[in-house]
Design a protein around this motif. Sequence first.
Motif, PDB file in Angstrom:
ATOM      1  N   TYR A  75       4.663  -3.869   2.383  1.00 58.07           N
ATOM      2  CA  TYR A  75       3.775  -4.310   1.302  1.00 58.07           C
ATOM      3  C   TYR A  75       4.606  -4.789   0.104  1.00 58.07           C
ATOM      4  O   TYR A  75       5.521  -4.098  -0.347  1.00 58.07           O
ATOM      5  CB  TYR A  75       2.910  -3.148   0.815  1.00 58.07           C
ATOM      6  N   PHE A 120       3.733  -6.736  10.087  1.00 56.65           N
ATOM      7  CA  PHE A 120       2.344  -6.540   9.677  1.00 56.65           C
ATOM      8  C   PHE A 120       1.495  -7.688  10.195  1.00 56.65           C
ATOM      9  O   PHE A 120       1.957  -8.818  10.335  1.00 56.65           O
ATOM     10  CB  PHE A 120       2.230  -6.457   8.148  1.00 56.65           C
ATOM     11  N   GLY A 140      -5.029  -7.593   7.343  1.00 55.38           N
ATOM     12  CA  GLY A 140      -5.289  -6.526   6.391  1.00 55.38           C
ATOM     13  C   GLY A 140      -6.274  -6.969   5.319  1.00 55.38           C
ATOM     14  O   GLY A 140      -6.431  -8.161   5.064  1.00 55.38           O
ATOM     15  N   TRP A 190      -5.742  -1.912   3.201  1.00 57.62           N
ATOM     16  CA  TRP A 190      -5.542  -1.432   4.569  1.00 57.62           C
ATOM     17  C   TRP A 190      -4.936  -2.563   5.398  1.00 57.62           C
ATOM     18  O   TRP A 190      -5.414  -3.700   5.347  1.00 57.62           O
ATOM     19  CB  TRP A 190      -6.874  -1.022   5.189  1.00 57.62           C
ATOM     20  N   ALA A 191      -3.921  -2.249   6.178  1.00 55.43           N
ATOM     21  CA  ALA A 191      -3.296  -3.263   7.048  1.00 55.43           C
ATOM     22  C   ALA A 191      -2.565  -2.568   8.183  1.00 55.43           C
ATOM     23  O   ALA A 191      -2.126  -1.422   8.052  1.00 55.43           O
ATOM     24  CB  ALA A 191      -2.335  -4.137   6.242  1.00 55.43           C
ATOM     25  N   PHE A 205      -1.657   1.740  11.790  1.00 56.92           N
ATOM     26  CA  PHE A 205      -2.614   1.284  10.784  1.00 56.92           C
ATOM     27  C   PHE A 205      -2.371   2.080   9.511  1.00 56.92           C
ATOM     28  O   PHE A 205      -2.286   3.320   9.543  1.00 56.92           O
ATOM     29  CB  PHE A 205      -4.032   1.502  11.304  1.00 56.92           C
ATOM     30  N   CYS A 245      -2.667   2.488   4.934  1.00 54.19           N
ATOM     31  CA  CYS A 245      -3.462   2.264   3.734  1.00 54.19           C
ATOM     32  C   CYS A 245      -2.561   2.393   2.509  1.00 54.19           C
ATOM     33  O   CYS A 245      -1.875   3.407   2.334  1.00 54.19           O
ATOM     34  CB  CYS A 245      -4.596   3.280   3.654  1.00 54.19           C
TER      35      CYS A 245
END
Length: 291
Positions: free
Chosen positions: A75, A100, A103, A112-113, A127, A129
């Motif tokens: 992220y 990834f 999401g 969420w992704a 998965f 968050c």
Amino acid sequence: MAELELVLDAKAKLGEGPSWDAEAGRLFWVDIEGFKLHAYDPQTGEDTVYDIGQHIGAVVPYEKERVIVALREGYHEYNLHTGELELIHDPEAGRKDNRFNDGKCDPAGRFWAGTMSLEGKDKQGAFYCLEDGEVSTIFTEVSTSNGLCWSPDHKTMYYIDTPTGKVDRLDYDEKTGELSNRRTAVDFPENVGFPDGMTVDAEGMIWIAHWGGSQVSRWNPETGKMLSHIEIPAEQVTCCCFGGQDLNELYITTARNGLSAEQLKKTPHAGGLFRIKPGVKGMPTFRYKQK
């Protein structure tokens, strides 16, 4: 239902993840394999392209000219003005064989992704968050973490792990983000491709892109029945989301990946961004929120 329109003949390798930025009146979308973030302005028809330099699975609106992205390396916050990428957290640091994928943010602003193998291996992904800069693992042994959306009453989350051929539904607590009672909402029939990206409309029906199925379909998640479908002139249909000022336009992303020269000749607009007014309004794209 209105006619399907080719908005951008983008020829994306793997167009994905459309999200509507209502504040700016623009559509974000990504080309995962092209390492590109796109911002499309329907007022001008201009599509601004940002080269991210690595796989970009998903993008969500954040603040003005800043977005949050889920990349191969976790992220990040991305500044559209400066091109600066700032790492928030990489839950799979050291896993160079994963990236990834799809999401979205939930109604409370959590992002969420999920991940998947770059080598096509089963159950190598997970998965996650992202909430307030912290990442938690929701579940593991995911093959291709994909479509994601929430019911209009914010009590149900829908989730797709593509190779299962199913859409799962989970009880969802908006206040805590807690999920429970995972079960099947939709079983995809054979010979229509695989369930990929997904969105929900204001009536609570879910719209699913068919990877390898040349269509987007609308389903009743209570009965598991298909209600209607829209044929798309591209085999690999990847995702869809509602946009426009009244949220009455369905934007649809597609891909060129995995298609032969012959297939591309038959569907030259594969990898394009499409739009249609399906006769129903959608739900908004939720923004990332930092408390």
